[in-house]
Design an enzyme around this catalytic site. Sequence first.
Site, PDB file in Angstrom:
ATOM      1  N   HIS A 168       5.535  51.966 157.507  1.00 23.70           N
ATOM      2  CA  HIS A 168       5.625  51.136 158.718  1.00 23.70           C
ATOM      3  C   HIS A 168       4.426  51.388 159.640  1.00 23.70           C
ATOM      4  O   HIS A 168       3.794  50.438 160.123  1.00 23.70           O
ATOM      5  CB  HIS A 168       6.930  51.433 159.458  1.00 23.70           C
ATOM      6  CG  HIS A 168       6.999  50.790 160.804  1.00 23.70           C
ATOM      7  ND1 HIS A 168       7.259  49.442 160.964  1.00 23.70           N
ATOM      8  CD2 HIS A 168       6.792  51.293 162.044  1.00 23.70           C
ATOM      9  CE1 HIS A 168       7.226  49.148 162.252  1.00 23.70           C
ATOM     10  NE2 HIS A 168       6.937  50.250 162.934  1.00 23.70           N
ATOM     11  N   HIS A 185       1.580  48.736 161.551  1.00 25.02           N
ATOM     12  CA  HIS A 185       0.771  48.864 162.767  1.00 25.02           C
ATOM     13  C   HIS A 185      -0.718  49.021 162.467  1.00 25.02           C
ATOM     14  O   HIS A 185      -1.558  48.494 163.195  1.00 25.02           O
ATOM     15  CB  HIS A 185       1.248  50.051 163.608  1.00 25.02           C
ATOM     16  CG  HIS A 185       2.549  49.803 164.295  1.00 25.02           C
ATOM     17  ND1 HIS A 185       2.658  48.973 165.396  1.00 25.02           N
ATOM     18  CD2 HIS A 185       3.795  50.256 164.031  1.00 25.02           C
ATOM     19  CE1 HIS A 185       3.928  48.937 165.783  1.00 25.02           C
ATOM     20  NE2 HIS A 185       4.636  49.698 164.971  1.00 25.02           N
ATOM     21  N   GLU A 197       6.499  44.457 167.391  1.00 24.16           N
ATOM     22  CA  GLU A 197       7.327  44.905 166.265  1.00 24.16           C
ATOM     23  C   GLU A 197       7.934  43.725 165.498  1.00 24.16           C
ATOM     24  O   GLU A 197       8.004  43.756 164.273  1.00 24.16           O
ATOM     25  CB  GLU A 197       8.466  45.830 166.745  1.00 24.16           C
ATOM     26  CG  GLU A 197       8.008  47.154 167.325  1.00 24.16           C
ATOM     27  CD  GLU A 197       7.487  48.151 166.288  1.00 24.16           C
ATOM     28  OE1 GLU A 197       7.464  47.839 165.081  1.00 24.16           O
ATOM     29  OE2 GLU A 197       7.076  49.245 166.710  1.00 24.16           O
ATOM     30  N   SER A 243       5.973  45.238 157.567  1.00 23.68           N
ATOM     31  CA  SER A 243       6.084  46.432 156.728  1.00 23.68           C
ATOM     32  C   SER A 243       7.413  46.460 155.968  1.00 23.68           C
ATOM     33  O   SER A 243       7.733  47.449 155.324  1.00 23.68           O
ATOM     34  CB  SER A 243       5.960  47.699 157.585  1.00 23.68           C
ATOM     35  OG  SER A 243       6.965  47.739 158.580  1.00 23.68           O
TER      36      SER A 243
HETATM   37 FE   LIG Z   1       6.669  50.318 165.003  1.00 29.86          FE
END
Ligand SMILES: [Fe+2]
Length: 299
Positions: free
Chosen positions: A162, A167, A208, A227
């Site tokens: 993730h 990110h 997010e 992700s």
């Molecule tokens: Fe995150």
Amino acid sequence: MFKEGQLYSPVATEEDGTVTVHLAHDHPGANDPDYRRRREAIAAAALAWTPGDPAPIIDYTIQERAVWCRVLAELAPKHERYAVVEFRDALARVNLPRDRVPGLDEVSDRLHDLGGWRYLPAAGLVPLDVFYRALGDRRFHCTQYLRHPDVPLYTPEPDIIHEVVGHGHLLATPTFGELHRLAGVAAQRLHDPESLDFLARVFWFSLEFGVVVEEGELRAYGAGILSSYGEIEEFRAMEHRPLDLRAMGTAEYDITAYQPVLYRAESVAEVVEVVGGFFAGCTDQSIAELRRPTAAAAR
Ligand SMILES: [Fe+2]
């Protein structure tokens, strides 16, 4: 329900120095002693790290490498279909290894050349204020463990996939890297924990789990979607609402399931204007006004 501690499995250091990672009873690794021991060893390495030292080098197991390889292989065609253009451009520039889990400093060195970002090793739970304020200095607290191999398509807590795949590629883009930084600078300005909570929710529903119309179709720019090779197939079918800071900053959410309500921008420019504008200008006072119930909502 939003709880800060929900974001990570809490890590505790016992009196004798042993490190315990508390996995929730429904965590896929809760009844897997080997996984728990592994999580604890990786958490202990982060706890032993001191700023200025190289990040811990984790000797990933064959099973961990297999999780990394599988998730990256599954995500690759989905990124082509569903990710915003800037994210897709960053995939080639960051050029993560697909056959092994990279070291944190290895990724940091690539990101630093692409926009100044570096990862800081994190054992697990990082207090909201510490996490967000570091973003203002282009520092990102990053875990190094991998999700449980039984549930590779989704993780309720941020693992290295993730952090680095989701990110990391955003940090390497001009637009979304800057939005991360602006969120951090905002956190450095805020003093009221309620304001930071509001900021964290806006971040949740944008960086997010944000979705945006680009080139005539709905695409994802949120690291949580980008992700998760399960969630990335679902976001177009979820309920979409227009960007609304007041709603995003006060909405409840559950990190243990796919997000059923997403906030949709009609262009990347709208994300920059609304979310970026909020991060750039928000204060404790402006957030208190946004948090105040409106006349319509009070009726
Ligand atoms: Fe995150």
